[in-house]
Structure formats: C-alpha cells, structure tokens
Design a protein around this motif. Structure first.
Motif, PDB file in Angstrom:
ATOM      1  N   LYS A  81     -13.115  29.086   8.870  1.00 52.78           N
ATOM      2  CA  LYS A  81     -13.265  29.971   9.623  1.00 52.78           C
ATOM      3  C   LYS A  81     -11.549  30.298  10.270  1.00 52.78           C
ATOM      4  CE  LYS A  81     -17.350  29.004  11.485  1.00 52.78           C
ATOM      5  NZ  LYS A  81     -17.817  27.408  12.610  1.00 52.78           N
ATOM      6  N   ARG A  82     -10.876  30.206   9.942  1.00 51.74           N
ATOM      7  CA  ARG A  82      -9.407  30.235  10.750  1.00 51.74           C
ATOM      8  C   ARG A  82      -8.557  30.687   9.550  1.00 51.74           C
ATOM      9  NH1 ARG A  82      -6.854  25.243  13.601  1.00 51.74           N
ATOM     10  NH2 ARG A  82      -5.376  26.922  14.245  1.00 51.74           N
ATOM     11  N   GLY A  83      -8.916  30.983   8.785  1.00 46.94           N
ATOM     12  CA  GLY A  83      -8.059  31.651   7.506  1.00 46.94           C
ATOM     13  C   GLY A  83      -7.343  30.760   6.666  1.00 46.94           C
ATOM     14  N   PHE A  84      -7.589  30.083   6.648  1.00 49.77           N
ATOM     15  CA  PHE A  84      -6.420  29.045   5.495  1.00 49.77           C
ATOM     16  C   PHE A  84      -7.092  28.699   4.598  1.00 49.77           C
ATOM     17  CE2 PHE A  84      -5.151  27.081   9.673  1.00 49.77           C
ATOM     18  CZ  PHE A  84      -4.999  26.345   9.862  1.00 49.77           C
ATOM     19  N   LYS A  85      -6.039  28.278   3.097  1.00 51.95           N
ATOM     20  CA  LYS A  85      -6.565  28.996   2.089  1.00 51.95           C
ATOM     21  C   LYS A  85      -6.091  27.393   1.230  1.00 51.95           C
ATOM     22  CE  LYS A  85      -7.988  33.086   1.621  1.00 51.95           C
ATOM     23  NZ  LYS A  85      -9.776  33.352   2.343  1.00 51.95           N
ATOM     24  N   GLU A  86      -6.444  26.447   2.108  1.00 56.31           N
ATOM     25  CA  GLU A  86      -5.585  25.632   1.098  1.00 56.31           C
ATOM     26  C   GLU A  86      -5.458  24.230   2.189  1.00 56.31           C
ATOM     27  OE1 GLU A  86      -2.110  25.854  -1.925  1.00 56.31           O
ATOM     28  OE2 GLU A  86      -1.626  23.459  -0.980  1.00 56.31           O
ATOM     29  N   ILE A 109      -9.612  16.218  16.254  1.00 59.29           N
ATOM     30  CA  ILE A 109      -9.594  17.409  15.355  1.00 59.29           C
ATOM     31  C   ILE A 109      -7.553  17.940  15.528  1.00 59.29           C
ATOM     32  CG2 ILE A 109     -10.408  20.276  14.837  1.00 59.29           C
ATOM     33  CD1 ILE A 109     -12.056  18.146  13.918  1.00 59.29           C
ATOM     34  N   PRO A 110      -7.423  17.609  13.812  1.00 59.05           N
ATOM     35  CA  PRO A 110      -5.750  17.796  14.402  1.00 59.05           C
ATOM     36  C   PRO A 110      -5.179  18.856  15.448  1.00 59.05           C
ATOM     37  CG  PRO A 110      -6.281  16.882  12.464  1.00 59.05           C
ATOM     38  CD  PRO A 110      -7.714  17.001  13.455  1.00 59.05           C
ATOM     39  N   TYR A 111      -4.088  19.077  16.005  1.00 53.60           N
ATOM     40  CA  TYR A 111      -4.243  20.767  15.921  1.00 53.60           C
ATOM     41  C   TYR A 111      -3.084  21.567  15.444  1.00 53.60           C
ATOM     42  CZ  TYR A 111      -0.692  23.567  18.511  1.00 53.60           C
ATOM     43  OH  TYR A 111      -0.252  24.453  18.856  1.00 53.60           O
ATOM     44  N   ARG A 112      -3.907  22.319  14.720  1.00 55.13           N
ATOM     45  CA  ARG A 112      -2.658  22.934  13.496  1.00 55.13           C
ATOM     46  C   ARG A 112      -2.315  24.602  13.845  1.00 55.13           C
ATOM     47  NH1 ARG A 112      -6.964  20.256  11.180  1.00 55.13           N
ATOM     48  NH2 ARG A 112      -6.130  18.794   9.416  1.00 55.13           N
ATOM     49  N   GLU A 113      -1.290  24.625  13.791  1.00 51.55           N
ATOM     50  CA  GLU A 113      -0.853  25.800  14.053  1.00 51.55           C
ATOM     51  C   GLU A 113      -2.160  27.296  12.966  1.00 51.55           C
ATOM     52  OE1 GLU A 113       1.340  27.477  16.238  1.00 51.55           O
ATOM     53  OE2 GLU A 113       2.774  25.302  16.301  1.00 51.55           O
ATOM     54  N   ASP A 114      -1.805  28.075  13.131  1.00 52.06           N
ATOM     55  CA  ASP A 114      -2.405  28.915  12.531  1.00 52.06           C
ATOM     56  C   ASP A 114      -1.590  28.965  10.951  1.00 52.06           C
ATOM     57  OD1 ASP A 114      -4.463  29.565  13.420  1.00 52.06           O
ATOM     58  OD2 ASP A 114      -3.915  30.878  14.723  1.00 52.06           O
ATOM     59  N   GLY A 115      -2.535  28.837   9.417  1.00 53.11           N
ATOM     60  CA  GLY A 115      -1.735  29.257   8.722  1.00 53.11           C
ATOM     61  C   GLY A 115      -2.723  29.108   6.967  1.00 53.11           C
ATOM     62  N   LEU A 116      -1.941  28.858   6.711  1.00 52.42           N
ATOM     63  CA  LEU A 116      -2.363  28.753   4.615  1.00 52.42           C
ATOM     64  C   LEU A 116      -2.847  27.563   4.319  1.00 52.42           C
ATOM     65  CD1 LEU A 116      -2.762  31.907   3.832  1.00 52.42           C
ATOM     66  CD2 LEU A 116      -0.762  30.949   1.096  1.00 52.42           C
ATOM     67  N   ALA A 117      -2.103  26.737   4.822  1.00 50.64           N
ATOM     68  CA  ALA A 117      -2.771  24.778   4.484  1.00 50.64           C
ATOM     69  C   ALA A 117      -2.567  23.682   5.210  1.00 50.64           C
ATOM     70  CB  ALA A 117      -1.431  24.639   3.306  1.00 50.64           C
ATOM     71  N   ALA A 118      -3.426  23.238   5.250  1.00 50.18           N
ATOM     72  CA  ALA A 118      -2.838  22.228   6.122  1.00 50.18           C
ATOM     73  C   ALA A 118      -3.463  21.316   5.347  1.00 50.18           C
ATOM     74  CB  ALA A 118      -5.113  22.650   6.848  1.00 50.18           C
ATOM     75  N   ILE A 158     -11.154  28.633  -1.205  1.00 51.54           N
ATOM     76  CA  ILE A 158      -9.712  26.860  -0.595  1.00 51.54           C
ATOM     77  C   ILE A 158      -9.600  26.680  -1.561  1.00 51.54           C
ATOM     78  CG2 ILE A 158      -9.438  25.299   1.111  1.00 51.54           C
ATOM     79  CD1 ILE A 158     -10.713  26.805   3.649  1.00 51.54           C
ATOM     80  N   ARG A 159      -8.288  26.284  -1.459  1.00 51.86           N
ATOM     81  CA  ARG A 159      -7.933  25.517  -2.757  1.00 51.86           C
ATOM     82  C   ARG A 159      -7.755  24.084  -1.760  1.00 51.86           C
ATOM     83  NH1 ARG A 159      -2.147  27.886  -5.259  1.00 51.86           N
ATOM     84  NH2 ARG A 159      -3.668  29.340  -6.951  1.00 51.86           N
ATOM     85  N   ILE A 160      -8.996  23.094  -3.050  1.00 50.23           N
ATOM     86  CA  ILE A 160      -8.601  21.232  -2.348  1.00 50.23           C
ATOM     87  C   ILE A 160      -7.205  20.575  -3.700  1.00 50.23           C
ATOM     88  CG2 ILE A 160      -9.692  19.490  -2.188  1.00 50.23           C
ATOM     89  CD1 ILE A 160     -11.029  21.983  -0.757  1.00 50.23           C
ATOM     90  N   ARG A 161      -6.932  20.062  -2.803  1.00 53.48           N
ATOM     91  CA  ARG A 161      -5.667  18.597  -3.604  1.00 53.48           C
ATOM     92  C   ARG A 161      -5.866  18.031  -3.153  1.00 53.48           C
ATOM     93  NH1 ARG A 161      -2.209  22.299  -6.286  1.00 53.48           N
ATOM     94  NH2 ARG A 161      -1.930  24.087  -5.309  1.00 53.48           N
ATOM     95  N   PHE A 162      -5.133  16.720  -3.692  1.00 53.12           N
ATOM     96  CA  PHE A 162      -5.476  15.790  -2.863  1.00 53.12           C
ATOM     97  C   PHE A 162      -4.140  14.204  -3.411  1.00 53.12           C
ATOM     98  CE2 PHE A 162      -7.234  14.103  -7.045  1.00 53.12           C
ATOM     99  CZ  PHE A 162      -6.982  14.842  -7.542  1.00 53.12           C
ATOM    100  N   THR A 163      -4.168  13.653  -2.711  1.00 53.46           N
ATOM    101  CA  THR A 163      -2.845  12.521  -3.121  1.00 53.46           C
ATOM    102  C   THR A 163      -3.211  10.552  -2.537  1.00 53.46           C
ATOM    103  OG1 THR A 163      -0.516  12.623  -3.913  1.00 53.46           O
ATOM    104  CG2 THR A 163      -1.400  13.558  -1.314  1.00 53.46           C
ATOM    105  N   THR A 164      -2.631  10.444  -2.540  1.00 51.29           N
ATOM    106  CA  THR A 164      -2.330   9.666  -4.108  1.00 51.29           C
ATOM    107  C   THR A 164      -3.758   9.244  -5.021  1.00 51.29           C
ATOM    108  OG1 THR A 164      -0.129   9.676  -3.118  1.00 51.29           O
ATOM    109  CG2 THR A 164      -0.305   8.495  -5.053  1.00 51.29           C
TER     110      THR A 164
END
Ligand code: SAH
Ligand code: SF4
Length: 435
Positions: A175-180, A125-134, A212-218
């Motif tokens: 659960k951590r409140g990410f939105k994207e 599980i990648p280490y992520r600071e709290d935030g909006l987008a992952a 949660i919005r889902i984006r993708f690339t490429t």
C-alpha cells in the motif's frame, strides 16, 4: 538483520513517545546496534564509541547504549570497561528498552540482557521511512552451531514468525508503494510455522502483490529443498538469486566447521537449481584461514569458486569468537597466510564476476530503478533480479520504482551499463510510455 532490528527498536520507542533526532549531538539517547559475528565488526563499534566520547563529555546527560549481539555477548563487562556506556540490551529484550533508558536517565545502568526462546516481535510493525526496499525478519536465532559462529550464542534458539504476520506486513508495504521485500533469517530454509515451510512462506509472500520483488537470505545448503527451487521458478516475482554460503571447498574443513554438508552435496544443489531456475545467480560466503586449513584445503576452495562461478561473494578472514567450538581449536594459520589466502580468493572472485558480467553484454535485463546513479544525475541506477547493479541513461521521465528493460552494452566486475531502455512490467511486458 540489524537494520531490520533497528526498525523494530524505533517502532517500540516511537510508540512510547520518542522521536528520531537529526544528529547525534541533538539526541538525548544514542543507541548503537552492534554485530559480533566477526572481530572487525566489534572493533568498528569501539571506534564509534571513541567518536561519541566528545558528545558524552560535553553533555554527560546523554544516554549512550549498546544494543544487539555485542550487548548480549559482553553484558556487564562492557558497562564496567566503558564508563560512558549507560545501557546494554540484547536482541530479545527490545520491548523493554525504554525501561532501561529510564534507568539510565535516573543515573543507573540499564542492563537488560536475556535471550528468549519465543520472542519474534510478530506484532510489532517496524518503523520504516517511505522507500522502495524493505527487510522483514521471518525468523530469529539459529540452531546450526557452525563451530566458528557466535550467532547461536548471541541470538539464541531458532524460532519462526507466524506466516500471516509476515504477509500482513507485506500488504502494508505494498500500500505504501514498496517494490522489494527481503525476507531475512540466519537459515531461512528451516522456517517452520506449524508445518508451513519456507517455500510456503515464499509463495504466500509472492502472492500478496505481484509487482513486488521478493528476495531472501540466508539459505543453508543442508536444508535447501527441491520444493523451494520450484517455488522460485514458478513465481516470477521471487528473485532468481540464491545466497548459498559454502565457507570452504574442503570436506575436511567443512566437517571441522560442522557445516553438515559435503562439497558434493553442495555442487549437486547448484546444478539442480540451475536446471530448475534458468538464469539463477549465486553468491556465497567464504572464510579464509579456518584452524588447520592447509594450502590443499585452500586450493579446494578456489576450485569450487571456479566450478560454481559465483556472481558475487562475501569473503572473510577467520577470527576466533569466544564461546564457540572453533575458538578452542588452535588458531594456527599465520596471519600473513590468512591474508594471502583471502587476497587470492578476492582476486579470483573479482575475475569471475568480471567474466560472468561480460557474458551478459548484448543481452536484455529487467531492472527496478532505485534512483539516480551515485556519480551523476544524468544516469539512473537499478538492480536486476539477480541482484546486479545496472546504470542506464536518465531520460524519458523514468523514475525510482519503475521496472525497465534495457540492453547491456558494457560491464565491469561490479556494474552493468545498459541502454535502449523501455518501461515494462515486472515480468518484462512492455508498457506504452506516455512521457
Ligand atoms: N547464517 C548465515 C551466516 C551468517 S554470518 C549462514 O549460515 O550462511 C555471515 C558470514 O560471516 C558467515 O557465512 C561466515 O562466512 C562469516 N563468519 C561467521 N563467523 C565468522 C568468524 N568467526 N570468522 C570469520 N568469518 C565468520
Ligand atoms: Fe552461524 Fe552457522 Fe547459524 Fe549461519 S547457520 S548463523 S554460520 S551457526
């Protein structure tokens, strides 16, 4: 992709007792995660190493390491040439990174480069600071072998992550409140988890949390399926935005690049996507000055840009990468011509982006607020699902993570400005404001 990998490395090192320092001066270990895709990415790393030299001179105990594609590509050569580098670890050997750091602490050189056919870091599980987008890497490597591209050599063969490991990660982010969440791969359209394709993954990802919005690339144009287009259309929280690199408008150049599609096929996808997903936006990648590119080829690229009217583009000057097929072709487009063509491409895209954005004035957009605007606290900045930045007035207690609708009142080539802001749900349904 490198940001996502850095989070994997941080997770691995944290589980072994390391912590993140605030400044390079305080650190015992400094790792630079590198990219080899274009020459200027590598040049920037040489610049960064120059800056770190002072730290190393002041404290020779500091371990300095290069990780990522440059480490894979140059290996021992880097260690030999740059005495200040203590370790080089390629993208598939991060699980063992602390062993190489230990080796460096013991005065040796940690060289841990080896591509794997299977590594996907599924269980980390990648280490992520709290935030909006992952970001979430859903696959690694690439099998396409476009002739200009070093990725298949530095990242190895294509392999997909297990679908459930991805949805589990999204659940945790929810659960951590990410939105994207952005799903990443060099060519996500060839995602394959035992018969489950990328459209299946997208649908499963979208279902986890509809806020949660889902984006993708490429997306590689060759493999973009109708099923994928319908999946985007049917799921409101999958963003109506497709990054579809064209590289060139000339079939002759596309063939030399081994892109495996024709411009006709590419334009068919664009037309079909616009029918199936109303309001879909497109961005692209373009290379100027590929070997043998003529003025005629270049003109065809400009024509495709005018035909598609991309919302945005990443535009590059060709640079030969060692080991690729194109590097064996004569790099025969003079530097001045490459620069001139690149500038024409950039100018045209800027004009198109401006026009496309002007057409949005007077209309409504739903945006996810990301924080205050860079220029002033009196404004908030957010993004539309088509990936456009919108600036709105900072009032009524609105905050990061809120979805709002607004009316577009002004636009430049890069930014939209909105007013008449209303708090809404992701799907645009208005929420009564308590503030
Ligand atoms: N997997 C993605 C691209 C990843 S590399 C895809 O297939 O679209 C990102 C972009 O860098 C490429 O789309 C290309 O436009 C550019 N690029 C890659 N190699 C390059 C090179 N040797 N010179 C210039 N641009 C390059
Ligand atoms: Fe490189 Fe082509 Fe693979 Fe993209 S699809 S990473 S450009 S080889």
């Amino acid at each position: 992709m490198n940001f996502a990998d850095t989070e994997v490395i941080l997770s691995i090192l944290k589980s072994q007792g390391y912590s993140i320092s605030n400044t390079p001066e305080e650190a015992n270990v400094i790792l630079l995660n590198t990219c080899s895709v274009r020459d200027n990415a590598e040049q920037r790393i040489h610049g960064r190493l120059g800056n770190l030299k002072k730290i190393k001179e002041k404290n020779p105990e500091t371990v300095i390491g290069l990780v990522g594609c440059m480490a894979e590509r140059l290996r021992e050569e880097l260690i030999e040439q740059k005495k200040m580098i203590d370790l080089v670890v390629g993208p598939d050997e991060y699980r063992r990174i602390s062993e190489y750091i230990d080796k460096a602490f013991d005065g040796g050189k940690g060289i841990g480069v080896r591509l794997s056919r299977t590594e996907t870091y599924d269980d980390i599980i990648p280490y992520r600071e709290d935030g909006l987008a992952a970001w979430i890497s859903v696959m690694r490597g690439c099998d396409k072998f476009c002739t200009f591209c070093v990725v298949p050599f530095t990242r190895g063969r294509e392999r997909s992550r297990n679908l459930e490991s991805i949805t589990t990660e999204i659940k945790q982010l929810s659960k951590r409140g990410f939105k994207e969440v952005s799903l990443l791969g060099q060519n996500v359209n060839s995602y394959d988890d035992n018969g489950r394709d990328f459209a299946d993954l997208l649908a499963a990802a979208a279902k986890v949390d509809r806020t949660i919005r889902i984006r993708f690339t490429t997306s590689h144009p060759q493999d973009l399926s109708d099923k994928l287009l319908y999946t985007i259309a049917e799921n409101q929280n999958i963003c109506n935005y497709i990054h579809l690199p064209v590289q060139s408008g000339s079939n002759r150049a596309l063939e030399l690049m081994n892109r495996s599609y024709t411009i006709e096929h590419y334009l068919d996808i664009i037309d079909k996507a616009r029918k199936i997903i109303p309001g879909v936006s497109f961005s692209t990648d373009i290379i100027a000055g590929f070997p043998t590119e003529t003025d005629e080829d270049h003109k065809m690229t400009l024509e495709v840009m005018m035909r598609v009217r991309y919302d945005g583009a990443y535009m590059f000057k060709y640079s030969p990468r060692d080991g690729t097929k194109a590097a064996k072709m004569k790099d025969d487009v003079p530097e001045q011509t490459k620069i001139k063509r690149l500038n024409e491409i950039i100018d045209l895209q800027q004009k198109i982006s401006f026009e496309v954005n002007q057409e949005l004035i007077g209309g409504e957009e739903i945006i996810l607020i990301e924080g205050t605007s860079r220029k002033s606290d009196e404004f908030l900045a957010g993004k539309t699902d088509t990936n456009k930045v919108v600036i709105i007035p900072n009032k009524n207690g609105l905050k990061r993570g809120d979805y709002v609708s607004c009316k577009i009142i002004r636009a430049t080539s890069a930014t939209l400005f909105g007013d008449e802001v209303k708090l809404v749900e992701l799907n645009g349904k208005e929420i009564a404001q308590t503030a």
